[in-house]
Design an enzyme around this catalytic site. Structure first.
Site, PDB file in Angstrom:
ATOM      1  N   VAL A 156       0.886  -1.168   0.000  1.00  0.00           N
ATOM      2  CA  VAL A 156       0.000   0.000   0.000  1.00  0.00           C
ATOM      3  C   VAL A 156       0.916   1.207   0.000  1.00  0.00           C
ATOM      4  O   VAL A 156       1.369   1.664   1.035  1.00  0.00           O
ATOM      5  CB  VAL A 156      -0.893   0.028   1.259  1.00  0.00           C
ATOM      6  CG1 VAL A 156      -1.857   1.208   1.214  1.00  0.00           C
ATOM      7  CG2 VAL A 156      -1.652  -1.282   1.396  1.00  0.00           C
ATOM      8  N   HIS A 195      -0.237   5.154   1.436  1.00  0.00           N
ATOM      9  CA  HIS A 195      -0.354   5.511   2.858  1.00  0.00           C
ATOM     10  C   HIS A 195       0.860   4.928   3.599  1.00  0.00           C
ATOM     11  O   HIS A 195       0.954   3.724   3.807  1.00  0.00           O
ATOM     12  CB  HIS A 195      -1.676   4.963   3.425  1.00  0.00           C
ATOM     13  CG  HIS A 195      -2.068   5.584   4.741  1.00  0.00           C
ATOM     14  ND1 HIS A 195      -3.356   5.995   5.010  1.00  0.00           N
ATOM     15  CD2 HIS A 195      -1.340   5.845   5.855  1.00  0.00           C
ATOM     16  CE1 HIS A 195      -3.402   6.492   6.248  1.00  0.00           C
ATOM     17  NE2 HIS A 195      -2.188   6.406   6.782  1.00  0.00           N
ATOM     18  N   LEU A 196       1.738   5.850   3.968  1.00  0.00           N
ATOM     19  CA  LEU A 196       2.984   5.516   4.654  1.00  0.00           C
ATOM     20  C   LEU A 196       2.752   4.577   5.845  1.00  0.00           C
ATOM     21  O   LEU A 196       1.838   4.799   6.636  1.00  0.00           O
ATOM     22  CB  LEU A 196       3.574   6.835   5.165  1.00  0.00           C
ATOM     23  CG  LEU A 196       4.944   6.853   5.832  1.00  0.00           C
ATOM     24  CD1 LEU A 196       6.018   6.672   4.775  1.00  0.00           C
ATOM     25  CD2 LEU A 196       5.127   8.175   6.560  1.00  0.00           C
ATOM     26  N   HIS A 197       3.555   3.529   5.989  1.00  0.00           N
ATOM     27  CA  HIS A 197       3.435   2.665   7.160  1.00  0.00           C
ATOM     28  C   HIS A 197       4.741   1.920   7.420  1.00  0.00           C
ATOM     29  O   HIS A 197       5.424   1.493   6.493  1.00  0.00           O
ATOM     30  CB  HIS A 197       2.286   1.669   7.001  1.00  0.00           C
ATOM     31  CG  HIS A 197       2.388   0.812   5.776  1.00  0.00           C
ATOM     32  ND1 HIS A 197       2.058   1.274   4.528  1.00  0.00           N
ATOM     33  CD2 HIS A 197       2.796  -0.475   5.613  1.00  0.00           C
ATOM     34  CE1 HIS A 197       2.251   0.299   3.647  1.00  0.00           C
ATOM     35  NE2 HIS A 197       2.705  -0.765   4.270  1.00  0.00           N
ATOM     36  N   PHE A 198       5.058   1.809   8.685  1.00  0.00           N
ATOM     37  CA  PHE A 198       6.232   1.042   9.100  1.00  0.00           C
ATOM     38  C   PHE A 198       5.812  -0.385   9.405  1.00  0.00           C
ATOM     39  O   PHE A 198       4.732  -0.615   9.954  1.00  0.00           O
ATOM     40  CB  PHE A 198       6.847   1.635  10.371  1.00  0.00           C
ATOM     41  CG  PHE A 198       7.734   2.813  10.123  1.00  0.00           C
ATOM     42  CD1 PHE A 198       9.102   2.652   9.970  1.00  0.00           C
ATOM     43  CD2 PHE A 198       7.189   4.093  10.039  1.00  0.00           C
ATOM     44  CE1 PHE A 198       9.923   3.743   9.742  1.00  0.00           C
ATOM     45  CE2 PHE A 198       8.009   5.197   9.815  1.00  0.00           C
ATOM     46  CZ  PHE A 198       9.377   5.022   9.663  1.00  0.00           C
TER      47      PHE A 198
END
Ligand SMILES: [Zn+2]
Length: 163
Positions: free
Chosen positions: A111, A114-117
């Site tokens: 994805v 939408h930035l995500h760690f």
């Protein structure tokens, strides 16, 4: 060794074609994978995990790059990662963690808008986890049980690391 086959990864690849953002979706409805919804950050369990306990930490804002976040919100994000790692330590006693950010499809972002760690707990000897999970196909039960295990910790999560 048998051929490595991970059906949930295939499901992920297929579902990733949809236009929706899984993080904004998780915010708008109470799904059973969201562990934490704060003012600026959120923590969800990866529906198609690499390993049991695989968490995703994202900003509430739908942004795709770090520079779109203020320094304060970046700090909140890092604090949320730090707290989540701590919770996993308490709840699942892993031997270590992989924590990382995939920016862009070429880097493996499922994805990318939408930035995500990713927080991936690791245990000594877990290198065969893929094969084990693929063969027995108990990932959904793992996810539900892990969710129930982790949820109380996140309910009490304190993000006051930052002023
Ligand atoms: Zn989003």
């Amino acid at each position: 060794m048998k051929t490595m086959w991970a059906p949930w990864r295939m499901e992920y690849i297929l579902s990733a074609r949809k236009d929706e953002c899984i993080f904004c979706d998780a915010l708008s409805q109470n799904d059973d994978l969201t562990l934490y919804k704060g003012k600026d950050t959120m923590v969800v369990m990866n529906k198609y995990p690499y390993i049991n306990g695989h968490l995703l930490v994202a900003p509430i804002r739908h942004v795709s790059t770090l520079e779109q976040l203020s320094k304060h919100k970046m700090g909140e994000l890092l604090a949320t990662i730090d707290r989540s790692v701590d919770i996993l330590k308490q709840a699942m006693s892993p031997d270590g963690f992989n924590v990382g950010l995939n920016l862009g499809k070429v880097a493996g972002a499922g994805v990318e808008e939408h930035l995500h760690f990713h927080i991936v707990p690791r245990w000594f000897g877990d290198t065969n986890a893929f094969t084990v999970f693929a063969e027995v196909r108990v990932i959904p039960e793992h996810i539900k049980a892990t969710y129930e295990n982790l949820k109380p910790y996140f309910k009490n999560m304190n993000l006051t690391l930052i002023n």
